[in-house]
Motif scaffolding. Structure first.
Motif, PDB file in Angstrom:
ATOM      1  N   THR A 242      17.254   9.519   6.787  1.00 42.15           N
ATOM      2  CA  THR A 242      15.910   9.985   6.448  1.00 42.15           C
ATOM      3  C   THR A 242      15.292   9.085   5.395  1.00 42.15           C
ATOM      4  N   PHE A 243      16.081   8.687   4.404  1.00 45.40           N
ATOM      5  CA  PHE A 243      15.544   7.828   3.359  1.00 45.40           C
ATOM      6  C   PHE A 243      15.285   6.410   3.873  1.00 45.40           C
ATOM      7  N   GLU A 244      16.069   5.964   4.839  1.00 45.11           N
ATOM      8  CA  GLU A 244      15.762   4.682   5.477  1.00 45.11           C
ATOM      9  C   GLU A 244      14.399   4.758   6.168  1.00 45.11           C
ATOM     10  N   PHE A 245      14.139   5.879   6.822  1.00 45.37           N
ATOM     11  CA  PHE A 245      12.849   6.097   7.481  1.00 45.37           C
ATOM     12  C   PHE A 245      11.720   6.132   6.445  1.00 45.37           C
ATOM     13  N   LEU A 246      11.929   6.850   5.338  1.00 40.62           N
ATOM     14  CA  LEU A 246      10.908   6.950   4.305  1.00 40.62           C
ATOM     15  C   LEU A 246      10.569   5.590   3.718  1.00 40.62           C
ATOM     16  N   CYS A 247      11.573   4.754   3.528  1.00 44.08           N
ATOM     17  CA  CYS A 247      11.314   3.419   2.998  1.00 44.08           C
ATOM     18  C   CYS A 247      10.410   2.625   3.936  1.00 44.08           C
ATOM     19  N   ARG A 248      10.703   2.692   5.218  1.00 43.94           N
ATOM     20  CA  ARG A 248       9.879   1.953   6.182  1.00 43.94           C
ATOM     21  C   ARG A 248       8.458   2.515   6.241  1.00 43.94           C
ATOM     22  N   ARG A 249       8.346   3.831   6.240  1.00 39.34           N
ATOM     23  CA  ARG A 249       7.034   4.451   6.438  1.00 39.34           C
ATOM     24  C   ARG A 249       6.128   4.356   5.215  1.00 39.34           C
ATOM     25  N   PHE A 250       6.710   4.494   4.013  1.00 41.89           N
ATOM     26  CA  PHE A 250       5.896   4.577   2.809  1.00 41.89           C
ATOM     27  C   PHE A 250       5.978   3.340   1.926  1.00 41.89           C
ATOM     28  N   GLY A 251       6.676   2.316   2.364  1.00 36.60           N
ATOM     29  CA  GLY A 251       6.690   1.055   1.635  1.00 36.60           C
ATOM     30  C   GLY A 251       7.592   1.035   0.417  1.00 36.60           C
ATOM     31  N   PHE A 252       8.863   1.451   0.594  1.00 34.38           N
ATOM     32  CA  PHE A 252       9.849   1.422  -0.475  1.00 34.38           C
ATOM     33  C   PHE A 252      11.058   0.605  -0.039  1.00 34.38           C
ATOM     34  N   SER A 253      11.834   0.168  -0.993  1.00 31.51           N
ATOM     35  CA  SER A 253      13.137  -0.421  -0.712  1.00 31.51           C
ATOM     36  C   SER A 253      14.176   0.291  -1.577  1.00 31.51           C
ATOM     37  N   ARG A 254      15.397   0.353  -1.089  1.00 31.42           N
ATOM     38  CA  ARG A 254      16.444   1.073  -1.802  1.00 31.42           C
ATOM     39  C   ARG A 254      17.041   0.196  -2.892  1.00 31.42           C
ATOM     40  N   VAL A 255      17.156   0.764  -4.098  1.00 35.61           N
ATOM     41  CA  VAL A 255      17.739   0.062  -5.239  1.00 35.61           C
ATOM     42  C   VAL A 255      19.178   0.478  -5.457  1.00 35.61           C
ATOM     43  N   TRP A 256      19.439   1.787  -5.352  1.00 32.03           N
ATOM     44  CA  TRP A 256      20.770   2.323  -5.667  1.00 32.03           C
ATOM     45  C   TRP A 256      20.931   3.671  -4.997  1.00 32.03           C
ATOM     46  N   MET A 257      22.162   4.001  -4.620  1.00 30.92           N
ATOM     47  CA  MET A 257      22.439   5.299  -4.011  1.00 30.92           C
ATOM     48  C   MET A 257      23.879   5.675  -4.264  1.00 30.92           C
ATOM     49  N   ASP A 258      24.128   6.938  -4.590  1.00 28.37           N
ATOM     50  CA  ASP A 258      25.504   7.400  -4.718  1.00 28.37           C
ATOM     51  C   ASP A 258      25.982   7.942  -3.378  1.00 28.37           C
ATOM     52  N   ASP A 259      27.102   8.655  -3.381  1.00 19.68           N
ATOM     53  CA  ASP A 259      27.688   9.055  -2.110  1.00 19.68           C
ATOM     54  C   ASP A 259      27.145  10.363  -1.555  1.00 19.68           C
ATOM     55  N   ARG A 260      26.291  11.102  -2.332  1.00 15.46           N
ATOM     56  CA  ARG A 260      25.868  12.388  -1.777  1.00 15.46           C
ATOM     57  C   ARG A 260      24.537  12.933  -2.285  1.00 15.46           C
ATOM     58  N   GLN A 261      24.011  12.433  -3.419  1.00 19.33           N
ATOM     59  CA  GLN A 261      22.943  13.189  -4.055  1.00 19.33           C
ATOM     60  C   GLN A 261      21.814  12.362  -4.640  1.00 19.33           C
ATOM     61  N   VAL A 262      22.090  11.206  -5.198  1.00 16.64           N
ATOM     62  CA  VAL A 262      21.093  10.442  -5.930  1.00 16.64           C
ATOM     63  C   VAL A 262      20.708   9.180  -5.165  1.00 16.64           C
ATOM     64  N   ILE A 263      19.412   8.896  -5.137  1.00 18.02           N
ATOM     65  CA  ILE A 263      18.933   7.656  -4.551  1.00 18.02           C
ATOM     66  C   ILE A 263      17.762   7.157  -5.382  1.00 18.02           C
ATOM     67  N   ILE A 264      17.724   5.855  -5.642  1.00 21.18           N
ATOM     68  CA  ILE A 264      16.645   5.240  -6.399  1.00 21.18           C
ATOM     69  C   ILE A 264      15.950   4.241  -5.493  1.00 21.18           C
ATOM     70  N   LEU A 265      14.628   4.388  -5.366  1.00 18.00           N
ATOM     71  CA  LEU A 265      13.815   3.547  -4.511  1.00 18.00           C
ATOM     72  C   LEU A 265      12.810   2.768  -5.363  1.00 18.00           C
ATOM     73  N   ARG A 266      12.384   1.622  -4.840  1.00 24.78           N
ATOM     74  CA  ARG A 266      11.359   0.822  -5.512  1.00 24.78           C
ATOM     75  C   ARG A 266      10.178   0.652  -4.564  1.00 24.78           C
ATOM     76  N   ARG A 267       8.971   0.901  -5.075  1.00 25.50           N
ATOM     77  CA  ARG A 267       7.775   0.716  -4.252  1.00 25.50           C
ATOM     78  C   ARG A 267       7.520  -0.763  -4.057  1.00 25.50           C
ATOM     79  N   ASP A 268       7.348  -1.187  -2.807  1.00 21.66           N
ATOM     80  CA  ASP A 268       7.134  -2.603  -2.498  1.00 21.66           C
ATOM     81  C   ASP A 268       5.750  -3.063  -2.933  1.00 21.66           C
TER      82      ASP A 268
END
Length: 206
Positions: free
Chosen positions: A180-206
């Motif tokens: 889902t977050f891979e989809f959100l990055c493509r749709r809303f213009g973000f890239s993934r910076v960091w992610m843990d194994d179950r709960q936290v994800i940090i995205l950067r706006r392109d």
């Protein structure tokens, strides 16, 4: 309600609500029929004992704060989106010398003043009844290169979802997979910076 009109599959959670899995973005969401009236939803949030004095809650929020801090500095301006009735993360950031305001449509009667260098959203994405609209709004509040730090437990399999405690909270209506977050990055213009194994994800706006 999903991000797009995609193929849906009905699945079971740990409660009696109806859930649907989107074949395009892997979001699982509860049927709108089960959404709580806003006053009941607000009353549920007010039962949470979240404050800067609650060491357990502070430790919980540090799961997001600690991996974000290396990307932040004292010249940045942030916003805790969906801070709830007891704003805490903004105070934690201020103790690090980083400006951070609070926003919550139910508890903070103050509109955001963009652009922001970073936004945190801890344990609120699962409450979004219109996640596409919320995500679009959050993206509009961030300046170019701005960071979005999210805490929400991710589902891993439909078999596990059927007994998942996270679905027992009646205010939890949207459930996200790593895809889902891979989809959100493509749709809303973000890239993934960091992610843990179950709960936290940090995205950067392109």
């Amino acid at each position: 309600m999903c991000f797009i009109d995609g193929p849906l599959t009905a699945i079971r959670g740990a409660d009696e609500r109806r859930y649907y899995l989107c074949g395009h973005c892997s979001l699982i969401f509860a049927d709108e029929e089960h959404y709580l009236p806003i006053e009941q939803e607000k009353a549920h949030y007010e039962t949470h004992e979240n404050s800067i004095e609650n060491s357990g809650y502070v430790s919980f929020l540090n799961r997001l704060v600690e991996p974000m801090l290396p990307c932040l500095n004292g010249g940045m301006r942030g916003l805790d989106y969906g801070c709830g009735p007891g704003p805490t993360l903004s105070l934690m950031m201020k103790r690090q010398g980083i400006e951070c305001g609070d926003y919550d449509p139910l508890f903070v009667d103050r509109k955001p003043q963009p652009p922001y260098d970073f936004i945190t959203a801890t344990e609120c994405f699962e409450h979004f009844q219109r996640p596409a609209r919320e995500m679009e709004y959050i993206a509009s509040l961030l300046g170019p290169g701005g960071l979005l730090g999210i805490m929400t437990e991710r589902w891993t399999s439909t078999a596990a979802f059927a007994g998942w405690y996270y679905t027992r909270d009646p205010t939890h209506v949207s459930f996200y997979h790593e895809k889902t977050f891979e989809f959100l990055c493509r749709r809303f213009g973000f890239s993934r910076v960091w992610m843990d194994d179950r709960q936290v994800i940090i995205l950067r706006r392109d």
